[in-house]
Design a protein around this motif. Structure first.
Motif, PDB file in Angstrom:
ATOM      1  N   LEU A  15      49.213 144.997  88.157  1.00  0.00           N
ATOM      2  CA  LEU A  15      50.121 146.420  88.086  1.00  0.00           C
ATOM      3  C   LEU A  15      49.064 147.315  88.860  1.00  0.00           C
ATOM      4  N   GLY A  16      48.002 147.142  89.396  1.00  0.00           N
ATOM      5  CA  GLY A  16      47.186 147.974  89.875  1.00  0.00           C
ATOM      6  C   GLY A  16      47.866 149.177  91.225  1.00  0.00           C
ATOM      7  N   LEU A  17      48.359 148.093  92.091  1.00  0.00           N
ATOM      8  CA  LEU A  17      49.173 149.088  93.122  1.00  0.00           C
ATOM      9  C   LEU A  17      50.236 150.043  92.603  1.00  0.00           C
ATOM     10  N   ALA A  18      50.953 149.382  91.775  1.00  0.00           N
ATOM     11  CA  ALA A  18      52.055 150.235  91.160  1.00  0.00           C
ATOM     12  C   ALA A  18      51.664 150.993  90.436  1.00  0.00           C
ATOM     13  N   ALA A  19      50.419 151.082  89.622  1.00  0.00           N
ATOM     14  CA  ALA A  19      49.876 151.936  88.659  1.00  0.00           C
ATOM     15  C   ALA A  19      49.850 153.331  89.334  1.00  0.00           C
ATOM     16  N   VAL A  20      49.290 153.483  90.463  1.00  0.00           N
ATOM     17  CA  VAL A  20      48.928 154.674  91.346  1.00  0.00           C
ATOM     18  C   VAL A  20      50.393 155.432  91.269  1.00  0.00           C
ATOM     19  N   ALA A  21      51.094 154.764  91.679  1.00  0.00           N
ATOM     20  CA  ALA A  21      52.559 155.428  92.182  1.00  0.00           C
ATOM     21  C   ALA A  21      53.345 155.863  90.866  1.00  0.00           C
ATOM     22  N   GLN A  22      53.047 155.233  89.601  1.00  0.00           N
ATOM     23  CA  GLN A  22      53.680 155.501  88.523  1.00  0.00           C
ATOM     24  C   GLN A  22      53.122 156.797  87.759  1.00  0.00           C
ATOM     25  N   ALA A  23      51.792 156.497  87.747  1.00  0.00           N
ATOM     26  CA  ALA A  23      51.077 157.414  87.113  1.00  0.00           C
ATOM     27  C   ALA A  23      51.239 158.924  87.444  1.00  0.00           C
ATOM     28  N   ARG A  24      51.359 159.825  86.609  1.00  0.00           N
ATOM     29  CA  ARG A  24      51.339 161.202  86.949  1.00  0.00           C
ATOM     30  C   ARG A  24      49.918 161.877  87.249  1.00  0.00           C
ATOM     31  N   GLY A  25      49.965 162.466  88.159  1.00  0.00           N
ATOM     32  CA  GLY A  25      48.778 163.304  88.792  1.00  0.00           C
ATOM     33  C   GLY A  25      48.416 164.368  87.939  1.00  0.00           C
ATOM     34  N   PHE A  26      47.259 164.960  87.903  1.00  0.00           N
ATOM     35  CA  PHE A  26      47.096 166.174  87.186  1.00  0.00           C
ATOM     36  C   PHE A  26      47.835 167.444  87.535  1.00  0.00           C
ATOM     37  N   GLU A  27      48.495 167.476  88.868  1.00  0.00           N
ATOM     38  CA  GLU A  27      49.268 168.663  89.116  1.00  0.00           C
ATOM     39  C   GLU A  27      50.527 168.520  88.503  1.00  0.00           C
ATOM     40  N   ASP A  28      50.994 167.354  88.604  1.00  0.00           N
ATOM     41  CA  ASP A  28      52.436 167.170  87.801  1.00  0.00           C
ATOM     42  C   ASP A  28      52.350 167.337  86.149  1.00  0.00           C
ATOM     43  N   ILE A  29      51.252 166.830  85.657  1.00  0.00           N
ATOM     44  CA  ILE A  29      50.971 166.982  84.309  1.00  0.00           C
ATOM     45  C   ILE A  29      50.769 168.731  83.881  1.00  0.00           C
TER      46      ILE A  29
END
Length: 255
Positions: A15-29
């Motif tokens: 799931l590594g490549l998908a994880a980067v796309a799905q994970a919220r970055g700090f700015e969104d958080i």
């Protein structure tokens, strides 16, 4: 607790490549003002339930760090083996559950800076069973999926290594006399011995030492950096030391 999730790692890596796309970055958080953090809730004194509420050193530390990041916390609690997989599926932003930093895990997730150092220790009702060498010919209890189990299997001459779903199950098996020893985190062992002074638990020596850290989805560098910055602030202003001393009577950060 340097737990290893056999059977889960391959799925996490996949799931590594998908994880980067799905994970919220700090700015969104940061825009939302809330970070979703997952833990196990079965590993006192680090993460456990008190009156149906998550508590413990890691829970309080994560809330302290989140506050320095300007965030509130939404907590999730579930089985240990699901934590990192769910992280890389974008189901939560960060995991804090006594994960030991290993090369294998680091290929699947991004670790923050460690928030304490510990290791696996021998516990037995027999005062003669204290060291790794003393475990020869003995049956030992350990939690399923832990690196304690991996390290035990490297030792020569063990009679049996019996794994249990939860660390408390392993402790109970040792205390009941079904097994000769229990291997767990040194702080968990100290807390258990203090909580049950009449149980006859003898805390022995460390088998190995490990660095414990929170984790974010693989490649989520912005969130890891923001968390690290706030964690370092807690080191510098004394708030980490105060929390650590309240729980352990010492500063448990990695030296």
């Amino acid at each position: 607790m340097n737990k290893v999730w056999s059977g889960v790692l391959a799925g996490v890596l996949g799931l590594g490549l998908a994880a980067v796309a799905q994970a919220r970055g700090f700015e969104d958080i940061k825009k939302q003002g809330r970070i979703v953090i997952a833990s196990e809730g079965q590993y006192a004194p680090f993460n456990h339930f008190e009156n149906n509420k998550l508590s413990g050193f890691e829970i309080e530390l994560a809330e302290l760090v989140a506050k320095k990041m300007g965030l509130s916390v939404e907590w999730k609690a579930l089985g240990f083996d699901a934590l990192l997989a769910g992280l890389n599926q974008g189901r939560w932003d960060l995991v804090i559950a006594s994960h030991g930093v290993t090369e294998e895990r680091s290929r699947a997730v991004t670790f923050t800076e460690p928030h304490y150092c510990s290791g696996g220790i021998v516990v037995s009702k027999n005062p003669a069973v204290r060291t790794a060498q003393d475990l020869a010919g003995k049956a030992v209890a350990v939690q399923t999926g832990s690196s304690y189990m991996q390290n035990l299997l490297k030792l020569p001459g063990l009679k049996e290594v019996k794994n249990f779903p939860q660390d408390t199950d392993a402790r109970t098996a040792m205390l009941s006399g079904r097994l000769d020893a229990w291997v767990t985190d040194r702080f968990v062992a100290k807390a258990a011995a203090k909580a049950q002074p009449k149980a006859g638990m003898q805390v022995g020596e460390l088998i190995f030492v490990e660095r414990i850290a929170a984790a974010v989805a693989k490649g989520n560098a912005g969130l890891a950096e923001a968390y690290n910055k706030a964690l370092k602030e807690s080191f510098a202003d004394g708030s980490y030391a105060a929390l650590s001393n309240r729980y352990f009577g010492e500063d448990v950060r990695c030296k």
